[in-house]
Scaffold this motif. Structure first.
Motif, PDB file in Angstrom:
ATOM      1  N   ASN A 213       5.935   0.246   8.063  1.00 44.05           N
ATOM      2  CA  ASN A 213       6.605   0.524   9.338  1.00 44.05           C
ATOM      3  C   ASN A 213       6.237  -0.562  10.337  1.00 44.05           C
ATOM      4  OD1 ASN A 213       3.813   1.772   9.859  1.00 44.05           O
ATOM      5  ND2 ASN A 213       4.771   2.135  11.841  1.00 44.05           N
ATOM      6  N   CYS A 214       7.176  -0.802  11.272  1.00 41.85           N
ATOM      7  CA  CYS A 214       6.925  -1.678  12.414  1.00 41.85           C
ATOM      8  C   CYS A 214       6.650  -3.134  12.020  1.00 41.85           C
ATOM      9  CB  CYS A 214       5.773  -1.132  13.260  1.00 41.85           C
ATOM     10  SG  CYS A 214       5.883  -1.566  15.023  1.00 41.85           S
ATOM     11  N   HIS A 215       6.273  -3.936  12.996  1.00 42.95           N
ATOM     12  CA  HIS A 215       5.820  -5.326  12.907  1.00 42.95           C
ATOM     13  C   HIS A 215       6.873  -6.328  12.454  1.00 42.95           C
ATOM     14  CE1 HIS A 215       1.230  -5.970  13.344  1.00 42.95           C
ATOM     15  NE2 HIS A 215       1.713  -5.203  14.295  1.00 42.95           N
ATOM     16  N   VAL A 216       7.694  -6.016  11.443  1.00 46.63           N
ATOM     17  CA  VAL A 216       8.702  -6.976  10.994  1.00 46.63           C
ATOM     18  C   VAL A 216      10.057  -6.282  10.846  1.00 46.63           C
ATOM     19  CG1 VAL A 216       7.090  -8.573   9.904  1.00 46.63           C
ATOM     20  CG2 VAL A 216       8.001  -6.675   8.578  1.00 46.63           C
ATOM     21  N   ASP A 217      11.093  -7.091  10.640  1.00 46.40           N
ATOM     22  CA  ASP A 217      12.457  -6.573  10.664  1.00 46.40           C
ATOM     23  C   ASP A 217      12.869  -5.932   9.338  1.00 46.40           C
ATOM     24  OD1 ASP A 217      13.082  -8.725   8.948  1.00 46.40           O
ATOM     25  OD2 ASP A 217      13.698 -10.006  10.612  1.00 46.40           O
ATOM     26  N   PRO A 218      14.069  -5.343   9.290  1.00 47.46           N
ATOM     27  CA  PRO A 218      14.493  -4.655   8.061  1.00 47.46           C
ATOM     28  C   PRO A 218      14.445  -5.520   6.814  1.00 47.46           C
ATOM     29  CG  PRO A 218      15.920  -4.010   9.867  1.00 47.46           C
ATOM     30  CD  PRO A 218      15.020  -5.098  10.404  1.00 47.46           C
ATOM     31  N   THR A 219      14.851  -6.772   6.913  1.00 47.27           N
ATOM     32  CA  THR A 219      14.860  -7.634   5.729  1.00 47.27           C
ATOM     33  C   THR A 219      13.453  -7.837   5.178  1.00 47.27           C
ATOM     34  OG1 THR A 219      16.835  -8.807   6.486  1.00 47.27           O
ATOM     35  CG2 THR A 219      15.447  -9.923   4.863  1.00 47.27           C
ATOM     36  N   GLN A 220      12.508  -8.156   6.055  1.00 55.26           N
ATOM     37  CA  GLN A 220      11.139  -8.365   5.606  1.00 55.26           C
ATOM     38  C   GLN A 220      10.492  -7.066   5.127  1.00 55.26           C
ATOM     39  OE1 GLN A 220       8.831 -11.391   8.051  1.00 55.26           O
ATOM     40  NE2 GLN A 220      10.487 -10.928   9.460  1.00 55.26           N
ATOM     41  N   CYS A 221      10.804  -5.959   5.797  1.00 56.27           N
ATOM     42  CA  CYS A 221      10.272  -4.671   5.350  1.00 56.27           C
ATOM     43  C   CYS A 221      10.795  -4.311   3.964  1.00 56.27           C
ATOM     44  CB  CYS A 221      10.628  -3.578   6.348  1.00 56.27           C
ATOM     45  SG  CYS A 221       9.545  -3.510   7.794  1.00 56.27           S
ATOM     46  N   LEU A 222      12.071  -4.561   3.737  1.00 57.63           N
ATOM     47  CA  LEU A 222      12.639  -4.288   2.413  1.00 57.63           C
ATOM     48  C   LEU A 222      11.939  -5.110   1.340  1.00 57.63           C
ATOM     49  CD1 LEU A 222      16.429  -4.080   3.316  1.00 57.63           C
ATOM     50  CD2 LEU A 222      15.127  -2.297   2.131  1.00 57.63           C
ATOM     51  N   ASN A 223      11.703  -6.380   1.625  1.00 55.25           N
ATOM     52  CA  ASN A 223      11.006  -7.223   0.649  1.00 55.25           C
ATOM     53  C   ASN A 223       9.599  -6.697   0.363  1.00 55.25           C
ATOM     54  OD1 ASN A 223      13.175  -8.962   0.459  1.00 55.25           O
ATOM     55  ND2 ASN A 223      12.411 -10.400   1.974  1.00 55.25           N
ATOM     56  N   THR A 224       8.944  -6.201   1.404  1.00 54.89           N
ATOM     57  CA  THR A 224       7.584  -5.690   1.243  1.00 54.89           C
ATOM     58  C   THR A 224       7.565  -4.427   0.400  1.00 54.89           C
ATOM     59  OG1 THR A 224       7.027  -6.591   3.420  1.00 54.89           O
ATOM     60  CG2 THR A 224       5.498  -5.005   2.474  1.00 54.89           C
ATOM     61  N   VAL A 225       8.479  -3.492   0.677  1.00 54.74           N
ATOM     62  CA  VAL A 225       8.498  -2.238  -0.081  1.00 54.74           C
ATOM     63  C   VAL A 225       8.899  -2.485  -1.535  1.00 54.74           C
ATOM     64  CG1 VAL A 225       9.490   0.071  -0.244  1.00 54.74           C
ATOM     65  CG2 VAL A 225       8.937  -0.880   1.987  1.00 54.74           C
ATOM     66  N   LYS A 226       9.767  -3.441  -1.768  1.00 54.67           N
ATOM     67  CA  LYS A 226      10.120  -3.781  -3.150  1.00 54.67           C
ATOM     68  C   LYS A 226       8.888  -4.258  -3.921  1.00 54.67           C
ATOM     69  CE  LYS A 226      14.959  -4.975  -2.218  1.00 54.67           C
ATOM     70  NZ  LYS A 226      15.946  -6.088  -2.114  1.00 54.67           N
ATOM     71  N   GLN A 227       8.043  -5.042  -3.251  1.00 50.89           N
ATOM     72  CA  GLN A 227       6.800  -5.463  -3.895  1.00 50.89           C
ATOM     73  C   GLN A 227       5.882  -4.272  -4.167  1.00 50.89           C
ATOM     74  OE1 GLN A 227       4.701  -8.959  -2.323  1.00 50.89           O
ATOM     75  NE2 GLN A 227       6.518  -9.461  -1.127  1.00 50.89           N
ATOM     76  N   MET A 228       5.849  -3.337  -3.238  1.00 54.71           N
ATOM     77  CA  MET A 228       5.053  -2.123  -3.441  1.00 54.71           C
ATOM     78  C   MET A 228       5.534  -1.355  -4.667  1.00 54.71           C
ATOM     79  SD  MET A 228       4.504  -0.636   0.420  1.00 54.71           S
ATOM     80  CE  MET A 228       2.940  -0.953   1.250  1.00 54.71           C
ATOM     81  N   LYS A 229       6.851  -1.237  -4.777  1.00 56.27           N
ATOM     82  CA  LYS A 229       7.422  -0.530  -5.926  1.00 56.27           C
ATOM     83  C   LYS A 229       7.036  -1.205  -7.233  1.00 56.27           C
ATOM     84  CE  LYS A 229      11.816   1.288  -7.692  1.00 56.27           C
ATOM     85  NZ  LYS A 229      11.622   0.849  -9.091  1.00 56.27           N
ATOM     86  N   GLU A 230       7.110  -2.525  -7.263  1.00 53.86           N
ATOM     87  CA  GLU A 230       6.733  -3.258  -8.472  1.00 53.86           C
ATOM     88  C   GLU A 230       5.266  -3.025  -8.830  1.00 53.86           C
ATOM     89  OE1 GLU A 230       7.684  -7.315  -7.745  1.00 53.86           O
ATOM     90  OE2 GLU A 230       9.865  -6.985  -7.768  1.00 53.86           O
ATOM     91  N   GLY A 231       4.413  -2.996  -7.794  1.00 54.39           N
ATOM     92  CA  GLY A 231       2.996  -2.760  -8.045  1.00 54.39           C
ATOM     93  C   GLY A 231       2.741  -1.379  -8.620  1.00 54.39           C
ATOM     94  N   LEU A 232       3.427  -0.373  -8.092  1.00 52.05           N
ATOM     95  CA  LEU A 232       3.252   0.985  -8.599  1.00 52.05           C
ATOM     96  C   LEU A 232       3.785   1.111 -10.023  1.00 52.05           C
ATOM     97  CD1 LEU A 232       4.250   3.035  -5.422  1.00 52.05           C
ATOM     98  CD2 LEU A 232       1.943   2.642  -6.306  1.00 52.05           C
ATOM     99  N   ASP A 233       4.942   0.488 -10.284  1.00 54.80           N
ATOM    100  CA  ASP A 233       5.508   0.534 -11.629  1.00 54.80           C
ATOM    101  C   ASP A 233       4.565  -0.117 -12.635  1.00 54.80           C
ATOM    102  OD1 ASP A 233       7.729   1.816 -10.641  1.00 54.80           O
ATOM    103  OD2 ASP A 233       8.999   0.017 -10.590  1.00 54.80           O
ATOM    104  N   THR A 234       4.010  -1.255 -12.269  1.00 50.91           N
ATOM    105  CA  THR A 234       3.102  -1.968 -13.164  1.00 50.91           C
ATOM    106  C   THR A 234       1.851  -1.146 -13.441  1.00 50.91           C
ATOM    107  OG1 THR A 234       3.883  -4.118 -12.361  1.00 50.91           O
ATOM    108  CG2 THR A 234       1.738  -4.076 -13.454  1.00 50.91           C
ATOM    109  N   ALA A 235       1.375  -0.437 -12.415  1.00 50.19           N
ATOM    110  CA  ALA A 235       0.155   0.365 -12.554  1.00 50.19           C
ATOM    111  C   ALA A 235       0.424   1.730 -13.186  1.00 50.19           C
ATOM    112  CB  ALA A 235      -0.499   0.550 -11.193  1.00 50.19           C
ATOM    113  N   GLY A 236       1.687   2.045 -13.413  1.00 53.85           N
ATOM    114  CA  GLY A 236       2.031   3.340 -13.986  1.00 53.85           C
ATOM    115  C   GLY A 236       1.812   4.494 -13.029  1.00 53.85           C
ATOM    116  N   LEU A 237       1.936   4.224 -11.744  1.00 52.96           N
ATOM    117  CA  LEU A 237       1.736   5.241 -10.721  1.00 52.96           C
ATOM    118  C   LEU A 237       3.078   5.672 -10.128  1.00 52.96           C
ATOM    119  CD1 LEU A 237      -1.312   3.684  -8.825  1.00 52.96           C
ATOM    120  CD2 LEU A 237      -1.363   5.597 -10.450  1.00 52.96           C
ATOM    121  N   ARG A 238       3.144   6.932  -9.707  1.00 52.72           N
ATOM    122  CA  ARG A 238       4.379   7.445  -9.141  1.00 52.72           C
ATOM    123  C   ARG A 238       4.161   7.846  -7.691  1.00 52.72           C
ATOM    124  NH1 ARG A 238       7.035  12.156  -8.053  1.00 52.72           N
ATOM    125  NH2 ARG A 238       9.303  12.165  -8.374  1.00 52.72           N
ATOM    126  N   ALA A 239       5.063   7.421  -6.828  1.00 56.29           N
ATOM    127  CA  ALA A 239       5.049   7.835  -5.432  1.00 56.29           C
ATOM    128  C   ALA A 239       6.439   7.599  -4.869  1.00 56.29           C
ATOM    129  CB  ALA A 239       4.012   7.049  -4.630  1.00 56.29           C
TER     130      ALA A 239
END
Length: 369
Positions: A213-239
Motif C-alpha cells: 500500500n501507498c508510497h508508489v503508483d499503481p504500476t509499481q505496486c502491481l509489479n511489486t505484488v507480482k513479485q510477492m506472488k512469485e515468491g509465495l508460489d516458489t516457497a509453496g505458500l498460500r495467501a
C-alpha cells in the motif's frame, strides 16, 4: 431483489477463499488534510475525536462508491507517534482508536461492509533490539480493536518487513484474520529485502493476506505484488493478495516513494490518476490474481467507484454511486452540446491521452535523496 451489497455479511477470508473481489476503500489522511482536519507532516488521526463527522462522511462516500471494507482511521494512532506530533495533548490514542472503530462500524452497518482495524509503523523501530517496544505498542492497539470486535486486522504501511512481521505476530494472537501490506517499491523494503522474500516472511508469521500500500503508483505496486506472488508460489505458500496504491502517477519515484518528490505533499494534484487509469489498474490487478483491490493516499471516492464499475461483471452489481452518471461516460448522451455528447463512448476515454495544461512544466521531477 435485495442489492448484492446488502446480502448477509461474509467474512474477509470467506469472500476471498470463494474467489470474490473485495474492493477496499481509499485514502483518509491526505483527503482529510486537504479538507482541514489533519495536520500535514504529523499525519496523526485525532480528527476521529475532534471531527468525527468529517471521518464519518468520508467513510460513507467510500461505501457508496462500492467499498466492501471500512478501514478504521487509526493510521499512526499509537502513543509514540502522537507524542512526537504534539498535536493533541488532551487526546489519547485509546480514545482515537475507540472512536475510529465506532465510526467505521456505524458506516459499515449501513451497507454490509466489513470493518478492518489497522496498525502501522512505529516511531521506536530501530533494529532488532526494539522488538519488545514495537510489540507492546501493537498489543495496546490490538486490545482496543478486540474490545470493539472488528472483523479483521491489518498491519499496513511498514517500510521494514522485520517490523511488519513483529506486528503480524502480535495481531495473529487475536484469532482474527490478519492482512499485512508494506509501503515498498519493486526493489524491496528499506533493508533491500526483495518483495518475494517479504511476502514469504509475512505469511510464515501468520498473515493470510499480503501485499502493498501507498508510497508508489499503481504500476509499481502491481509489479511489486507480482513479485510477492512469485515468491509465495516458489516457497509453496498460500495467501491472498492485496493492493492499495497511491492515486498519483509517480514513475520518477525512488525506492523511498512519493515522499521524496518535491511536490509532496502540497502540489500532488498535477499527478492524480483519473478514473480511466483506475479502470485499467483494476483490470490488470484482477488479471494478475489479486482479489483485494483498493487504494491509498490520493484515492478518492470516485476512484473507488471506478474500481467497482470495472469489476462489476465479476461482482455482479454496481455501487449506488454509479446510478447518476452511467458507465464510460454514457451520461453525456443527454448533453445539449454535440461535441460533449460525442464523448459518451468507451473508446473516447480508453484512448484519451490527457493533457496536463502546464506547458512550462517537466513531465518528471528530480526526487530528493
Amino acid at each position: 431483489m435485495r442489492p448484492a451489497y446488502l446480502l448477509p455479511l461474509k467474512g474477509i477470508l470467506e469472500r476471498l477463499d470463494a474467489g470474490e473481489v473485495v474492493i477496499g476503500d481509499g485514502g483518509y489522511v491526505l483527503q482529510l488534510e486537504r479538507r482541514g482536519y489533519v495536520k500535514a507532516g504529523h499525519w496523526t488521526p485525532e480528527a476521529a475525536v475532534e471531527h468525527p463527522e468529517a471521518v464519518r462522511q468520508l467513510h460513507r462516500e467510500f461505501l457508496r462508491a462500492g467499498a466492501d471494507v471500512m478501514q478504521t482511521f487509526t493510521f499512526y494512532s499509537c502513543d509514540d507517534k502522537l507524542d512526537i506530533s504534539g498535536n493533541a495533548p488532551n487526546i489519547t490514542c485509546q480514545q482515537i482508536n475507540e472512536v475510529a472503530c465506532d465510526i467505521a462500524r456505524e458506516v459499515a452497518n449501513e451497507g454490509g461492509a466489513l470493518v478492518c482495524a489497522g496498525v502501522s509503523q512505529t516511531g521506536v523501530y530501530k533494529d532488532r533490539s526494539s522488538e519488545s517496544e514495537v510489540k507492546a505498542i501493537v498489543k495496546k492497539q490490538l486490545d482496543v480493536f478486540l474490545r470493539k470486535d472488528v472483523d479483521f486486522l491489518i498491519a499496513e504501511y511498514f517500510a521494514h518487513v522485520e517490523e511488519a512481521v513483529w506486528a503480524v505476530e502480535v495481531l495473529v494472537t487475536s484469532g482474527k484474520p490478519v492482512a499485512s501490506t508494506l509501503c515498498i517499491s519493486p526493489k524491496g523494503d528499506i533493508d533491500r529485502v526483495c518483495p518475494a522474500e517479504c511476502a514469504v516472511r509475512l505469511v510464515k508469521a501468520g498473515a493470510k493476506i499480503v501485499g502493498v500500500n501507498c508510497h508508489v503508483d499503481p504500476t509499481q505496486c502491481l509489479n511489486t505484488v507480482k513479485q510477492m506472488k512469485e515468491g509465495l508460489d516458489t516457497a509453496g505458500l498460500r495467501a491472498h493478495l492485496m493492493i492499495q496504491p497511491l492515486g498519483f502517477h509517480c514513475p520518477d519515484c525512488t525506492s523511498a516513494g512519493y515522499i521524496g518528490l518535491p511536490e509532496f505533499p502540497f502540489a500532488l494534484e498535477s499527478r492524480v490518476v483519473n478514473r480511466w487509469d483506475v479502470h485499467k489498474y483494476a483490470r490488470e490487478a484482477y488479471t494478475a490474481g489479486i482479489r483485494y483491490i483498493g487504494g491509498c493516499c490520493g484515492f478518492e471516492p470516485y476512484h473507488i467507484r471506478a474500481l467497482a464499475e470495472e469489476l462489476a461483471p465479476e461482482r455482479g452489481f454496481l455501487p449506488p454511486a454509479s446510478q447518476k452518471h452511467g458507465l464510460w461516460g454514457s451520461a453525456l448522451e443527454g448533453s445539449s452540446k454535440p461535441y460533449v455528447k460525442a464523448r459518451a463512448s468507451r473508446s473516447h476515454w480508453e484512448n484519451l491521452k490527457p493533457a496536463s495544461g502546464r506547458p512550462l512544466c517537466p513531465s518528471m521531477s528530480i526526487p530528493d535523496a
